[in-house]
Design an enzyme around this catalytic site. Structure first.
Site, mmCIF file in Angstrom:
data_model
loop_
_atom_site.group_PDB
_atom_site.id
_atom_site.type_symbol
_atom_site.label_atom_id
_atom_site.label_comp_id
_atom_site.label_asym_id
_atom_site.label_seq_id
_atom_site.Cartn_x
_atom_site.Cartn_y
_atom_site.Cartn_z
ATOM 1 N N THR A 61 4.757 -7.706 -9.352
ATOM 2 C CA THR A 61 4.880 -8.798 -8.394
ATOM 3 C C THR A 61 4.113 -9.991 -8.928
ATOM 4 O OG1 THR A 61 5.064 -7.387 -6.478
ATOM 5 C CG2 THR A 61 4.116 -9.566 -6.097
ATOM 6 N N ARG A 65 12.903 -1.344 3.372
ATOM 7 C CA ARG A 65 11.444 -1.356 3.174
ATOM 8 C C ARG A 65 10.961 -2.760 2.779
ATOM 9 N NH1 ARG A 65 7.617 -2.676 -1.097
ATOM 10 N NH2 ARG A 65 5.737 -1.469 -0.735
ATOM 11 N N VAL A 66 9.902 -3.187 3.419
ATOM 12 C CA VAL A 66 9.283 -4.460 3.069
ATOM 13 C C VAL A 66 7.819 -4.175 2.738
ATOM 14 C CG1 VAL A 66 8.559 -6.712 3.982
ATOM 15 C CG2 VAL A 66 10.842 -5.835 4.511
ATOM 16 N N GLY A 67 7.343 -4.765 1.651
ATOM 17 C CA GLY A 67 5.951 -4.535 1.245
ATOM 18 C C GLY A 67 5.028 -5.638 1.737
ATOM 19 N N MET A 73 0.387 -1.396 -4.575
ATOM 20 C CA MET A 73 0.952 -0.640 -3.459
ATOM 21 C C MET A 73 0.833 -1.422 -2.148
ATOM 22 S SD MET A 73 2.528 2.018 -2.704
ATOM 23 C CE MET A 73 2.319 3.572 -3.522
HETATM 24 N N1 ASP Z 1 3.192 -5.334 -3.815
HETATM 25 C C1 ASP Z 1 4.559 -5.010 -4.094
HETATM 26 C C2 ASP Z 1 5.149 -4.256 -2.942
HETATM 27 O O1 ASP Z 1 4.498 -3.375 -2.424
HETATM 28 C C3 ASP Z 1 4.747 -4.211 -5.324
HETATM 29 C C4 ASP Z 1 4.168 -4.770 -6.584
HETATM 30 O O2 ASP Z 1 3.167 -5.464 -6.610
HETATM 31 O O3 ASP Z 1 4.769 -4.513 -7.614
HETATM 32 O O4 ASP Z 1 6.277 -4.494 -2.626
#
Ligand code: ASP
Length: 332
Positions: free
Chosen positions: A193, A221-223, A246
């Protein structure tokens, strides 16, 4: 405090108390606080750009724009667009890994120096989702648009709809389907990300965060990345922070907001990132199985980064130089 200063100050204070001159000791303390406050109230106007991971070109793009006097928000959106358009990056924008049903869905948010923010979640077929988040911020009465609504809003506003699943990502997905093990292992290499923070020539701080999220995630799913306060937070009086790793763990501790609040209470960006990581590792014994990394900047242009597992780097652009910074980590 340097040892020599400490010794000097201690001697003066001891002498002052010894002589019963309390006001002299207090005057010293007051002077120190005043100096601290003065430093705290200074605003850097030499541009700085930092971003998660070693996205050299993206960070250099933002840094060069900041040097030209472009406002921080526009600079970071242009910076992260480099990765959104990079089809080799399988965790941001076009070329991102799909969800477990084969759909590429993107999340992004932006926040500016006025505290305004915009976010899009679970968007398909649009590459430049950070720019789309800005559009939501500026041209709607809302902060967040999700799914089909966000996509329709994008197309109505001139964004091109295109297939984001590249041949490479499709091939990898088909390979994954053979076992389709769903364990969102967020190891050290497997997630990129891009969260970017910029400080412009007016001393204003803005940020952007954009991702395709976890590979083969559940549909819908949303992060953390599009969640204001988790993946990104800016308070122009204090500084800004961004996260990668994560997302579920970042959301549970509202990581980026936490870092800005810790800086408000006197921590440096580095100390604040370390404390935010500590919050996760002390509450979650499973932290050996996932990565989280933070970056932060304050109003003085000081920066910091920290992560759980070794292997994380941030890019830092300052004074015309764009350099990787190896992050310290909780686990060695
Ligand atoms: N933070 C992102 C998510 O959980 C994943 C990532 O940083 O690659 O969607």
């Amino acid at each position: 405090m340097k040892r020599r200063n400490f010794i000097t100050k201690t001697s003066i204070n001891t002498l002052a108390f010894g002589l019963g001159i309390h006001s002299l000791a207090q005057a010293g303390t007051a002077k120190n606080s005043a100096e601290k406050l003065k430093k705290k109230n200074t605003t850097a106007t030499t541009p700085v750009a930092i971003c998660t991971w070693q996205f050299t070109e993206a960070n250099a793009t933002a840094g060069a724009l900041l040097d030209q006097g472009i406002p921080a928000l526009d600079a970071v959106i242009k910076g992260v667009a480099v990765e959104e358009e990079n089809i080799k990056n399988t965790t941001v924008g076009k070329g991102g890994s799909p969800d477990r049903e084969g759909n590429v869905t993107l999340d992004a948010c932006v926040m500016d120096h006025t505290g305004n923010c915009g976010s899009v979640m679970c968007v398909e077929n649009i590459t430049n989702v950070a720019a789309l988040a800005k559009k939501v911020m500026e041209d709607t009465p809302h902060v967040i648009l999700a799914g089909k609504g966000a996509e329709e809003f994008a197309v109505k506003n001139g964004f091109t709809a295109e297939n984001l699943l590249t041949e490479e990502s499709e091939k990898a997905y088909k390979e994954w389907l053979k076992t389709s093990k769903y364990k969102p292992i967020i190891n050290i290499e497997n997630h990129d990300t891009i969260g970017m923070l910029g400080l412009d020539k007016n001393g204003n701080i803005s940020g952007a965060c954009t991702t395709s999220g976890l590979a083969y995630k559940m549909k819908g799913r949303v992060g953390d990345s599009p969640v204001i306060g988790s993946g990104l937070f800016i308070d122009n009086a204090i500084g800004g922070a961004a996260a990668t790793g994560m997302g579920e763990e970042v959301i549970k501790t509202v990581g980026s907001f936490l870092i800005v609040e810790l800086m408000r209470n006197g921590m440096s960006p580095q100390e604040a990132c370390e404390e935010a990581v500590r919050r996760i590792v002390t509450t979650n014994p499973n932290h050996t199985n996932f990565q989280v990394a933070y970056i932060a900047i304050n109003k003085q242009g000081e920066t910091g980064c920290y992560c759980i597992h070794p292997g994380f780097k941030m890019m830092k652009y300052a004074n015309g130089k764009n350099m990787p910074v190896v992050s310290g980590s909780h686990l060695k």
